[in-house]
Design a protein around this motif. Structure first.
Motif, mmCIF file in Angstrom:
data_model
loop_
_atom_site.group_PDB
_atom_site.id
_atom_site.type_symbol
_atom_site.label_atom_id
_atom_site.label_comp_id
_atom_site.label_asym_id
_atom_site.label_seq_id
_atom_site.Cartn_x
_atom_site.Cartn_y
_atom_site.Cartn_z
ATOM 1 N N VAL A 128 0.839 -1.280 0.007
ATOM 2 C CA VAL A 128 -0.062 0.040 0.070
ATOM 3 C C VAL A 128 0.753 1.284 0.032
ATOM 4 O O VAL A 128 0.709 2.115 -0.926
ATOM 5 N N LEU A 131 2.995 1.471 -3.638
ATOM 6 C CA LEU A 131 2.319 1.730 -4.820
ATOM 7 C C LEU A 131 1.380 2.739 -5.058
ATOM 8 O O LEU A 131 0.868 3.216 -5.972
ATOM 9 N N TYR A 132 0.596 2.923 -4.028
ATOM 10 C CA TYR A 132 -0.499 3.821 -3.830
ATOM 11 C C TYR A 132 -0.198 5.023 -2.955
ATOM 12 O O TYR A 132 0.385 5.014 -1.893
ATOM 13 N N ASP A 133 -1.118 6.038 -3.006
ATOM 14 C CA ASP A 133 -0.900 7.282 -2.368
ATOM 15 C C ASP A 133 -1.725 7.048 -0.926
ATOM 16 O O ASP A 133 -1.394 7.976 -0.300
ATOM 17 N N ASP A 134 -2.447 6.184 -1.045
ATOM 18 C CA ASP A 134 -3.047 5.785 0.400
ATOM 19 C C ASP A 134 -2.352 5.471 1.519
ATOM 20 O O ASP A 134 -1.134 4.977 1.431
ATOM 21 N N ILE A 146 -8.073 -1.240 0.494
ATOM 22 C CA ILE A 146 -7.244 -0.477 -0.171
ATOM 23 C C ILE A 146 -6.744 -1.023 -1.471
ATOM 24 O O ILE A 146 -6.758 -0.618 -2.633
ATOM 25 N N HIS A 150 -7.783 -0.481 -5.760
ATOM 26 C CA HIS A 150 -6.917 -0.162 -6.697
ATOM 27 C C HIS A 150 -6.735 -1.450 -7.646
ATOM 28 O O HIS A 150 -5.918 -1.649 -8.554
ATOM 29 N N PHE A 152 -5.716 -4.466 -7.348
ATOM 30 C CA PHE A 152 -4.508 -5.182 -6.983
ATOM 31 C C PHE A 152 -4.931 -6.561 -6.569
ATOM 32 O O PHE A 152 -4.169 -7.376 -7.080
#
Length: 211
Positions: A128, A131-134, A146, A150, A152
């Motif tokens: 998380v 890879l992601y902005d979360d 999350i 996305h 995933f």
């Protein structure tokens, strides 16, 4: 019980292979594994570990060397998953700690399961974060959501539920809190946890590398 190290030093003065074999035959089965583990660590060569695994496989042994640690795992796929999980750098070393504890003479099976599932929890948080902005949450289920958001993870509800129950097994099933557990944790439980958690961490590594 004689240790592998002590036995190695006891026979080191012998040159007659027949005498050495006769001494080895006097060992209990678990002492032979201990001796093999010590000799391999003493030589510390990958070819020796690979040759030992081939020997163990040919003898239908339930043990294999994984990351130079002798543990009760014999399936080739499970071995690769454990190796991939250890080398993934996704789980902050929890899977490796679990395998090390699994190889101990008096393993703490609940601790092994806890370390294995901690590895999954950390691996998901790391995915998380990377890879992601979360921002990762402190809830296992929240981080799963999350990854699902996305795309995933496969969105099939049964698949997601399995992952949540895996964490719940450690948190609510008495693994981390012995007073809440009214059943005995066995080696089979610990090996299963190491295998399935390693498989999931290995899966995360594969998913990330394929993006």
């Amino acid at each position: 019980m004689i240790s592998g190290k002590n036995f190695f030093h006891n026979i080191s003065g012998y040159t007659d292979i027949k005498i050495i074999i006769a001494q080895v035959k006097k060992l209990e089965w678990f002492e032979i594994y201990d001796f093999l583990e010590y000799v391999c660590s003493y030589i510390n060569d990958d070819d020796v570990y690979n040759a030992s695994n081939l020997l163990l496989k040919n003898q239908n042994s339930g043990f294999r060397f994984v990351d130079h640690i002798l543990i009760p795992i014999s399936d080739e796929t499970d071995m690769k998953n454990v190796e991939n999980a250890i080398n993934s750098n996704f789980d902050n070393g929890h899977i490796k700690i679990a395998t090390q504890k699994l190889s101990e003479k008096n393993p703490d099976y609940p601790k092994i399961i806890g370390e294995s599932i901690d590895g999954v929890e950390i691996a998901i948080k790391n995915v998380v974060s990377n890879l992601y902005d979360d921002t990762p949450t402190n809830k296992f289920g929240g981080n799963i959501k999350i990854l699902k958001k996305h795309n995933f993870l496969d969105g099939h509800p049964a698949y997601i539920e399995i992952l949540n129950k895996l964490y719940g097994y450690a948190s609510d099933g008495g693994i981390r809190h012995p007073k809440d557990r009214d059943y005995k944790i066995t080696e089979a439980d610990a090996v299963f946890a190491v295998e399935i958690c390693s498989a999931f961490v290995s899966f995360l590594k594969y998913k990330v590398s394929s993006l």
